[in-house]
Design an enzyme around this catalytic site. Structure first.
Site, PDB file in Angstrom:
ATOM      1  N   ASP A   3       0.864  -1.174   0.000  1.00 46.24           N
ATOM      2  CA  ASP A   3       0.000   0.000   0.000  1.00 46.24           C
ATOM      3  C   ASP A   3       0.908   1.232   0.000  1.00 46.24           C
ATOM      4  O   ASP A   3       2.097   1.136   0.358  1.00 46.24           O
ATOM      5  CB  ASP A   3      -0.889  -0.035   1.251  1.00 46.24           C
ATOM      6  CG  ASP A   3      -1.653   1.254   1.464  1.00 46.24           C
ATOM      7  OD1 ASP A   3      -2.340   1.695   0.522  1.00 46.24           O
ATOM      8  OD2 ASP A   3      -1.557   1.822   2.571  1.00 46.24           O
ATOM      9  N   ASP A  27      -0.263   5.052   0.841  1.00 43.02           N
ATOM     10  CA  ASP A  27      -0.550   6.108   1.805  1.00 43.02           C
ATOM     11  C   ASP A  27      -0.332   5.635   3.242  1.00 43.02           C
ATOM     12  O   ASP A  27      -0.971   4.676   3.708  1.00 43.02           O
ATOM     13  CB  ASP A  27      -1.987   6.594   1.644  1.00 43.02           C
ATOM     14  CG  ASP A  27      -2.228   7.232   0.289  1.00 43.02           C
ATOM     15  OD1 ASP A  27      -1.247   7.480  -0.434  1.00 43.02           O
ATOM     16  OD2 ASP A  27      -3.402   7.477  -0.053  1.00 43.02           O
ATOM     17  N   ASP A  72     -13.093  23.358  -5.193  1.00 39.31           N
ATOM     18  CA  ASP A  72     -12.970  22.007  -5.762  1.00 39.31           C
ATOM     19  C   ASP A  72     -12.165  21.098  -4.844  1.00 39.31           C
ATOM     20  O   ASP A  72     -12.570  19.973  -4.550  1.00 39.31           O
ATOM     21  CB  ASP A  72     -12.280  22.069  -7.136  1.00 39.31           C
ATOM     22  CG  ASP A  72     -13.138  22.729  -8.187  1.00 39.31           C
ATOM     23  OD1 ASP A  72     -14.372  22.698  -8.050  1.00 39.31           O
ATOM     24  OD2 ASP A  72     -12.562  23.282  -9.140  1.00 39.31           O
ATOM     25  N   THR A 127      -2.497   0.797  -4.677  1.00 37.90           N
ATOM     26  CA  THR A 127      -2.991   2.012  -4.045  1.00 37.90           C
ATOM     27  C   THR A 127      -4.244   2.549  -4.712  1.00 37.90           C
ATOM     28  O   THR A 127      -4.497   2.284  -5.895  1.00 37.90           O
ATOM     29  CB  THR A 127      -1.892   3.099  -4.090  1.00 37.90           C
ATOM     30  OG1 THR A 127      -2.407   4.331  -3.576  1.00 37.90           O
ATOM     31  CG2 THR A 127      -1.404   3.327  -5.524  1.00 37.90           C
ATOM     32  N   ALA A 128      -5.013   3.327  -3.954  1.00 38.05           N
ATOM     33  CA  ALA A 128      -6.192   3.993  -4.504  1.00 38.05           C
ATOM     34  C   ALA A 128      -5.810   5.223  -5.325  1.00 38.05           C
ATOM     35  O   ALA A 128      -6.655   5.798  -6.013  1.00 38.05           O
ATOM     36  CB  ALA A 128      -7.142   4.406  -3.375  1.00 38.05           C
ATOM     37  N   LYS A 182      -8.535  -4.052  -4.141  1.00 34.60           N
ATOM     38  CA  LYS A 182      -7.103  -4.333  -4.137  1.00 34.60           C
ATOM     39  C   LYS A 182      -6.845  -5.830  -4.207  1.00 34.60           C
ATOM     40  O   LYS A 182      -5.947  -6.292  -4.913  1.00 34.60           O
ATOM     41  CB  LYS A 182      -6.450  -3.749  -2.883  1.00 34.60           C
ATOM     42  CG  LYS A 182      -6.326  -2.236  -2.876  1.00 34.60           C
ATOM     43  CD  LYS A 182      -5.497  -1.778  -1.689  1.00 34.60           C
ATOM     44  CE  LYS A 182      -5.306  -0.264  -1.704  1.00 34.60           C
ATOM     45  NZ  LYS A 182      -4.448   0.185  -0.586  1.00 34.60           N
ATOM     46  N   ASP A 201      -1.069  -0.100   6.148  1.00 34.66           N
ATOM     47  CA  ASP A 201      -1.310   0.560   7.433  1.00 34.66           C
ATOM     48  C   ASP A 201      -2.762   0.450   7.866  1.00 34.66           C
ATOM     49  O   ASP A 201      -3.090   0.788   9.005  1.00 34.66           O
ATOM     50  CB  ASP A 201      -0.962   2.046   7.326  1.00 34.66           C
ATOM     51  CG  ASP A 201      -1.990   2.807   6.483  1.00 34.66           C
ATOM     52  OD1 ASP A 201      -2.657   3.704   7.006  1.00 34.66           O
ATOM     53  OD2 ASP A 201      -2.131   2.469   5.283  1.00 34.66           O
ATOM     54  N   ASN A 255      -8.659  -1.498   6.216  1.00 31.90           N
ATOM     55  CA  ASN A 255      -9.388  -1.578   4.951  1.00 31.90           C
ATOM     56  C   ASN A 255      -8.707  -2.529   3.975  1.00 31.90           C
ATOM     57  O   ASN A 255      -9.336  -3.028   3.044  1.00 31.90           O
ATOM     58  CB  ASN A 255      -9.499  -0.192   4.305  1.00 31.90           C
ATOM     59  CG  ASN A 255     -10.424   0.733   5.057  1.00 31.90           C
ATOM     60  OD1 ASN A 255     -11.423   0.292   5.623  1.00 31.90           O
ATOM     61  ND2 ASN A 255     -10.104   2.011   5.080  1.00 31.90           N
TER      62      ASN A 255
END
Length: 294
Positions: A46, A48, A74, A153-154, A198, A221, A224
């Site tokens: 991952d 982040d 935004d 990663t997202a 993922k 970390d 999720n």
């Protein structure tokens, strides 16, 4: 659960599957074309708070904001939705859909080439110094053992691939943004590469690359990412949130925490009160945006 909620669940599962398959299809595998010494083992990281301090999508968005890609309004709207989704781990269908629709709207109308070129600049100014040395050493350990290493990663696949390339890794799996004739539409292919998506992406990549997941490692970390962590033979928690730390201890997983004690304690408090944590994150984003707007 209401009938409308039940009807949305299969749709969420389908989008997760589409996201995982799209990420696997878009993965950078050029460096994997030469058979490594250990072809059936790999490591998945991952990004982040695992590889990098903070959220890579926020560092990217802030860098683009400084280059006048979008307005303060935004970035505040998108940051609030993504922060709440990330910190609280909310799986409410309506919130997930809202977060999904706003995830990469700020790059709509810009070209893939433009994002890739600016991404290089933003990595140097905002991301390079935030890489956790301990996590980078773990990734290098796998490379030294002849294993391939992917980021999962997202974050957009373009920025994920950039980070992987700069760190000398095999490649990356990330959220795939739709583009037509090289121009982003602001929509996603499938869903964000988050949670179950993922695991789908890793499974698809493993099948394509002939990996034995029982011989593979995964690092994250966040609780999720339990679907991804649970599918490999060697899961490891890095800078874990309270839920993941408890799960890792219960199952005898490795745990590495590279944060200071003060920061780790603060992260624990966020885990205890997810909603309060999201509000705090949004407040920080607002202050940052006001500072940048001066």
């Amino acid at each position: 659960m209401s009938p409308s909620d039940r009807s949305r669940r299969p749709d969420l599962q389908l989008r997760s599957t589409l996201a995982g398959e799209a990420a696997a299809a878009a993965a950078e595998v050029e460096t994997a074309l030469t058979t490594p010494p250990d072809p059936r083992a790999a490591a998945f990281f991952d990004v982040d708070n695992t590889v990098m301090q903070g959220a890579s999508i926020f560092h990217l968005a802030r860098g683009l904001y400084r280059r006048r890609f979008f307005t303060t309004r935004d970035i505040l709207g998108a940051a609030w939705k993504q922060a709440y989704f990330r910190v609280a781990g909310i799986e409410d269908p309506e919130h997930v859909a809202d977060a999904r629709n706003s995830a990469l709207a700020f790059i709509a109308g810009h070209t893939v080439t433009e994002l890739e070129e600016l991404g290089e600049e933003i990595f140097d100014e905002a991301m390079a110094h935030r890489i956790w040395p301990g996590t980078r050493a773990l990734a290098q350990m796998h490379l030294d053992q002849g294993q391939r290493v992917w980021l999962v990663t997202a974050a957009p696949i373009e920025i994920a691939s950039l980070i992987a390339r700069r760190l000398g890794l095999t490649g990356a799996l990330g959220t795939v943004a739709e583009h037509v004739d090289g121009v982003y539409t602001g929509r996603l292919v499938g869903d964000m590469l988050h949670g179950p998506a993922k695991a789908v992406a890793v499974q698809a990549l493993a099948e394509r690359e002939g990996l034995d997941l029982s011989a593979c490692s995964a690092y994250s970390d966040s609780a999720n990412d339990l679907p991804m962590l649970s599918m490999v033979g060697d899961p490891c928690a890095i800078n874990p949130d309270p839920k993941l730390r408890a799960h890792a201890r219960e199952h005898g997983w490795r745990v590495h925490d590279y944060r200071t004690g003060r920061k780790a304690a603060r992260m624990g408090m966020i885990g205890v009160s997810a909603a309060a944590g999201a509000a705090l994150t949004a407040s920080v984003v607002r202050r940052q945006a006001r500072r940048l707007g001066r």
